[in-house]
Write a protein that holds these residues in place. Structure first.
Motif, PDB file in Angstrom:
ATOM      1  N   SER A   1      39.641  44.577  39.643  1.00  0.00           N
ATOM      2  CA  SER A   1      40.459  45.178  38.575  1.00  0.00           C
ATOM      3  C   SER A   1      41.896  44.693  38.681  1.00  0.00           C
ATOM      4  O   SER A   1      42.822  45.374  38.269  1.00  0.00           O
TER       5      SER A   1
ATOM      6  N   TYR B   1      46.334  45.072  32.571  1.00  0.00           N
ATOM      7  CA  TYR B   1      46.723  45.444  33.930  1.00  0.00           C
ATOM      8  C   TYR B   1      47.767  46.555  33.874  1.00  0.00           C
ATOM      9  O   TYR B   1      48.695  46.516  33.062  1.00  0.00           O
TER      10      TYR B   1
ATOM     11  N   ASN C   1      44.642  39.508  33.254  1.00  0.00           N
ATOM     12  CA  ASN C   1      44.121  40.782  32.774  1.00  0.00           C
ATOM     13  C   ASN C   1      45.103  41.337  31.743  1.00  0.00           C
ATOM     14  O   ASN C   1      46.226  41.709  32.092  1.00  0.00           O
TER      15      ASN C   1
ATOM     16  N   TYR D   1      41.328  37.470  36.585  1.00  0.00           N
ATOM     17  CA  TYR D   1      39.894  37.391  36.858  1.00  0.00           C
ATOM     18  C   TYR D   1      39.456  35.938  36.699  1.00  0.00           C
ATOM     19  O   TYR D   1      40.164  35.117  36.099  1.00  0.00           O
TER      20      TYR D   1
ATOM     21  N   ASN E   1      37.834  44.131  35.245  1.00  0.00           N
ATOM     22  CA  ASN E   1      38.060  43.049  34.291  1.00  0.00           C
ATOM     23  C   ASN E   1      36.811  42.609  33.546  1.00  0.00           C
ATOM     24  O   ASN E   1      36.861  42.336  32.347  1.00  0.00           O
TER      25      ASN E   1
END
Length: 529
Positions: free
Chosen positions: A207, A229, A226, A211, A112
């Motif tokens: 990830s 994603y 995100n 975040y 991220n």
């Protein structure tokens, strides 16, 4: 008071918009506000012993695997622990003899903060860091019987096992099992901190679905979705984790619509919210237990007869009826009532204060003794149970002091056997007594916060975990339960449901076995659909 509380909440939301590095809570964005009792203790997953940190890390790191889920038709879904799905690991292949597994890392996933692609190098770093820090993730590696790991392609890692690994998937869907950006972590090491533990405690390099956008310790943490994603962007653009220490205030803010979810409410507060306009309370049966651990390494609690006496002095039915409003079940040993291989016929304890006094006298404590129970502040249920136990123990001549600690101090002392006695919930996210035995009752187990050691128990755990024969495991589990019941290093107080209060327009809740709230599937449904 109500006006003051709502004013403070409004002030906090305005403050969040001005945090360094933060972004305003734009009206056009979908924002989920969760009232939590205390701050997030650490963002470094291997070093978290805390439910709040674990929940945050679940949502900002992309775990190796995840459970499937089943819609109950009751307004929520539950994790299907028999179905494993890929997450950071997209697919896998076992060797024919089950001695190794090839992990195929999801291509195109990115971290991220840096935008760098997740690769096999990051997975190798994860394993190296687990061993190098000797942290909770090392325990998972060891317990999964992983002997070695090797990069076998840009997006491929092969694991070799020292022996049968029955829990690989269950362990590696844990919130701490998510790749972290190796380059970012390595850029923040220090001579006395080669694994960047200090930096990672305050900085996320995952990830996952969200975040950390901004964090004002003691006030709030703001997470941002995100946008890239792999499974699709979450419905909520931002999740605000708002610190509200008082559970009564959290309940009031939810009732007034100032927050969307109120965490860690007492059973009384949950009951009062049922039927409130705009609010719903989810009650989900679980295998999770409320337990009281006793430090068996010294003092009166080192005597099994004293521990048995404390077990007989517990008013089990009063706890179920008075604190859980009849929604929990009376526990009956180290395996939950609804757990695999539970045998209730082996449970010897009922509420019997006369038996408790008799055992205390046999142990040389006819006039009683004094000890201290430590519990984490902000968890209303443990406080309520502690008060009930305090009165019940006083009735048999035992003085139990109740000491409230911050979650950080409480968790730190668990790991160092710093408590004379402690109380918290035990989360059965793997329905297997061998697994819980390894963690909790095996000599030196990672959650053996009692200092308990029994050579025969160690043997039984090893035998249970070395077979796939469930009939044999059931027989071994009987002896295991009998010994733990008799030696009573823990008091088993209730098999609890999980209850969560939220606004009634919040949907998509999935109950995970470890009671962590997964933000990604949640969504808000407007009145017009």
């Amino acid at each position: 008071m109500r006006r003051s509380l709502l004013f403070n909440m409004t002030f906090v939301l305005l403050l969040l918009a001005l945090l360094p590095g933060g972004m305003a809570l734009a009206q056009e964005e979908n924002v989920l506000v969760i009232a939590i009792p205390g701050d997030i203790e650490t963002l470094d997953p291997p070093f978290s012993r805390f439910q709040r940190s674990n929940e945050t890390n679940l949502n900002i790191y992309d775990q190796f695997f995840r459970y499937g889920s089943v819609d109950t038709g009751l307004g929520y879904s539950v994790a299907d622990t028999g179905t494993i799905e890929g997450a950071a690991v997209e697919s896998w292949e076992w060797s024919e003899d089950l001695s190794s597994i090839v992990l195929n890392i999801r291509e195109g996933a990115t971290f991220n903060k840096s935008g760098r692609e997740v690769t096999a190098d990051d997975f190798i770093y994860w394993f190296e860091r687990a061993i190098g820090t000797a942290s909770g993730t090392k325990w998972n590696v060891d317990t999964a019987n992983i002997a070695s790991w090797e990069k076998t392609g840009p997006h491929q890692v092969t694991l070799q096992f020292s022996k049968l690994s029955p829990w690989l998937f269950f362990l590696f869907r844990d919130q701490s099992q998510g790749p972290m950006d190796a380059m970012e972590a390595q850029a923040n090491v220090a001579d006395d901190d080669p694994w960047a533990a200090r930096w990672l405690a305050k900085n996320d390099v995952g990830s996952g679905e969200y975040y950390v956008e901004s964090w004002e310790p003691g006030v709030a943490m703001v997470l941002r979705a995100n946008p890239d994603y792999w499974a699709g962007k979450a419905f909520f653009d931002q999740v605000v984790l708002q610190v509200v220490p008082s559970s009564a205030d959290r309940a009031l803010l939810l009732r007034e619509g100032e927050v969307d979810i109120a965490a860690n409410l007492s059973t009384d507060e949950l009951a009062a919210l049922e039927g409130a306009e705009g609010v719903k309370v989810l009650t989900v049966p679980t295998r999770n237990q409320m337990i009281m651990g006793l430090n068996v390494t010294g003092g009166p609690l080192a005597d099994a007869r004293v521990r048995q006496a404390l077990s007989y002095a517990v008013p089990y039915e009063d706890i179920i009826a008075g604190i859980f409003s009849g929604k929990a079940k009376v526990s009956a040993g180290p395996i939950p009532v609804d757990g695999k291989h539970h045998d209730g016929s082996l449970w010897p304890y009922t509420y019997d204060p006369d038996k408790a006094r008799e055992l205390l006298a046999e142990a040389g404590y006819a006039d009683g003794f004094e000890f201290t129970l430590d519990i984490a502040s902000g968890v209303a249920t443990t406080e309520q149970i502690a008060v009930v136990l305090q009165a019940a123990y006083a009735d048999v001549g035992v003085t139990m002091n109740i000491n409230l600690q911050t979650a950080a101090v409480f968790g730190e002392q668990l790991g160092t056997l710093g408590h004379e006695a402690w109380m918290r919930d035990l989360l059965w996210y793997v329905d297997d007594p061998g697994y819980t035995g390894v963690a909790t009752f095996r000599t030196g187990g990672i959650t053996n916060w009692m200092g308990y050691s029994n050579a025969r128990i160690d043997e039984l755990i090893e035998q249970m975990n070395g077979t796939l024969d469930e009939e044999l495991k059931a027989e071994l589990a009987k002896e295991y339960q009998s010994i733990i019941n008799e030696e009573a290093p823990q008091l088993f107080l209730a098999d609890m449901p999980f209850e969560l209060a939220m606004r009634d327009d919040i949907h998509g809740y999935v109950q995970l076995p470890d009671n962590l709230l997964w933000y990604w599937p949640l969504y808000r449904e407007s009145m017009d659909g």
